[in-house]
Design an enzyme around this catalytic site. Structure first.
Site, PDB file in Angstrom:
ATOM      1  N   GLN A  26      68.523 -39.817 -43.366  1.00  0.00           N
ATOM      2  CA  GLN A  26      69.406 -40.336 -44.692  1.00  0.00           C
ATOM      3  C   GLN A  26      70.940 -40.121 -43.983  1.00  0.00           C
ATOM      4  OE1 GLN A  26      68.548 -38.592 -48.329  1.00  0.00           O
ATOM      5  NE2 GLN A  26      70.205 -39.747 -49.343  1.00  0.00           N
ATOM      6  N   PHE A  27      71.264 -41.359 -43.485  1.00  0.00           N
ATOM      7  CA  PHE A  27      72.742 -41.273 -42.864  1.00  0.00           C
ATOM      8  C   PHE A  27      73.646 -41.294 -44.167  1.00  0.00           C
ATOM      9  CE2 PHE A  27      72.123 -45.728 -44.330  1.00  0.00           C
ATOM     10  CZ  PHE A  27      73.488 -46.030 -44.786  1.00  0.00           C
ATOM     11  N   THR A  28      73.577 -41.281 -45.375  1.00  0.00           N
ATOM     12  CA  THR A  28      74.288 -41.200 -46.488  1.00  0.00           C
ATOM     13  C   THR A  28      74.736 -39.838 -46.743  1.00  0.00           C
ATOM     14  OG1 THR A  28      72.548 -40.895 -48.037  1.00  0.00           O
ATOM     15  CG2 THR A  28      73.640 -43.340 -47.341  1.00  0.00           C
TER      16      THR A  28
END
Length: 148
Positions: free
Chosen positions: A78-80
């Site tokens: 989850q890069f967010t």
């Protein structure tokens, strides 16, 4: 690296309606990888997560780890988690590692958990995933390698 860990009774991840990974009791780990992360950060998180004692013992105390409850991990990239929201209303993700850096570290994280004896299920890196879970507690822990 930043990990959001949720204690769950069960969880699964689907892509385009197909279940790619599912677990019973354990953790959903949302894993964000920073552009400057390394295998040292992977090792730190694997150790902390595999030994984290947040499952209840016979006295109702959070005293058991994943192995003690035969738990698993549903690992979701989850890069967010590295969103920068300081300016404007559209988050910037420039501090999140690019796939050429993130994918090997994400894979090393999952392999590290497996080597520690923890069964791991995953989604698909970079895909639009639907994650379903039954939160247990709820217990949610945030680990950040910058804080170690």
């Amino acid at each position: 690296m930043r990990a959001v860990i949720q204690r769950v009774k069960e969880a699964n991840v689907t892509v385009d309606g197909t279940v790619l990974g599912a677990i019973g009791v354990g953790f959903v780990v949302l894993l964000g990888i920073h552009e400057q992360d390394s295998l040292t950060d992977v090792d730190y998180l694997v150790r902390k997560i595999s030994l984290m004692r947040v499952f209840e013992d016979e006295d109702g105390k959070m005293n058991r780890d994943l192995a003690a409850v035969a738990g698993s991990v549903l690992s979701i990239s989850q890069f967010t988690l590295y969103a920068d929201t300081k300016k404007g209303n559209r988050p910037s993700f420039v501090k999140a590692a690019r796939p050429d850096v993130a994918i090997p570290l994400y894979n090393a994280f999952n392999e590290g958990l497996i080597k520690a004896g923890i069964p791991v299920a995953t989604g698909e890196f970079g895909a639009n995933m639907a994650v379903s879970l039954v939160n247990d507690g709820p217990v949610t822990i945030i680990l950040d390698t910058l804080d170690k």
